[in-house]
Design a protein around this motif. Structure first.
Motif: not given
Length: 274
Positions: A246-268
């Protein structure tokens, strides 16, 4: 031969010669070989019912910690605008890129990045910080809404019995404002905020505090974060991290286990993946 996930609650029924029965016992097995247990061994002595899979037996995360800014709400530009209004009012140097790079930190850290160490007294930092947050809430009140898919995810996590907390650098007033205006306060079991910690992100203090308030170990917590400093803080706390672009594009984020655009891409079921 095959395996299934099983969680049973059963009560052992002793022979008639016993006056008492053993207390109800819970039996669980991640890998249950249905063909290896005979009815006469267990089932003739037990009655059972299927229950919700429990975290302590099946390894799912027991708690989820949400950062607030950029996660519960997509408000990066609101905060930048609030800093711009404040700086213009008081004749302070405004630099959008410096603020963006320090996004997710405490106000005192952002003012230091913006103006330099020692440029403002602690009293002025506190005064300007309070004013900036008031400006932010005033601007945001007109357009606030939860990040896409958030409410549905919160409902699903609650159905699963997962504990939920906020772990934010923002002051309590901001957290309460966001939770109340978005109509999601009822889903949260604890709040750890910037007023409660002495060190801002990337220090893990706020996430460790959130885990403590929930009564869970850090390794049993999953964090949702949007900022570099927040992702690092969660890692240093020993927690898995899902990053939101949201704040930064996926292309420059790092250090995560998973990256999503928003919460519609996952569920519980996200809590089962780590």
């Amino acid at each position: 031969m095959y395996t299934i996930l099983l969680f049973l609650r059963f009560q052992y029924r002793q022979p008639d010669s016993y006056n008492n029965r053993l207390p109800a016992v819970r039996l669980s097995s991640e890998l249950y070989n249905k063909q290896s247990i005979k009815k006469t061994d267990i089932f003739s002595h037990c009655h059972y019912e299927a229950l919700t899979l429990q975290a302590n037996f099946f390894g799912m995360k027991k708690a989820v910690i949400f950062d607030m800014d950029g996660v519960l709400v997509d408000n990066r530009d609101i905060h930048i605008e609030a800093f711009e209004v404040l700086c213009n009012k008081h004749g302070l140097n405004f630099d959008r890129e410096k603020i963006l790079r320090s996004f997710g930190q405490l106000n005192e850290q952002i003012f230091e990045a913006l103006l330099g160490k020692g440029a403002l007294s602690p009293e002025k930092i506190e005064e300007y910080g309070i004013e900036k947050e008031e400006i932010c809430r005033e601007i945001f009140a007109k357009k606030i809404k939860p990040t896409n898919g958030l409410t549905e995810l919160l409902k699903g996590l609650k159905r699963r019995g997962v504990k939920i907390a906020v772990g934010s650098s923002g002051p309590l007033k901001n957290v309460q404002f966001v939770l109340d205006r978005c109509g999601i306060a009822e889903y949260f079991d604890a709040i750890a905020n910037g007023d409660m910690v002495s060190k801002g992100k990337p220090d893990p203090e706020v996430f460790l505090l959130a885990a403590k308030l929930l009564g869970e170990e850090p390794e049993d917590c999953l964090v949702f974060e949007d900022a570099f400093v927040g992702i690092e803080a969660a890692r240093r706390a020993g927690m898995n991290v899902v990053a939101l672009a949201t704040t930064f594009p996926k292309e420059i984020l790092s250090g995560y286990d998973m990256v999503i655009s928003d919460f519609t891409e996952i569920d519980e079921s996200i809590v089962d993946k780590f």
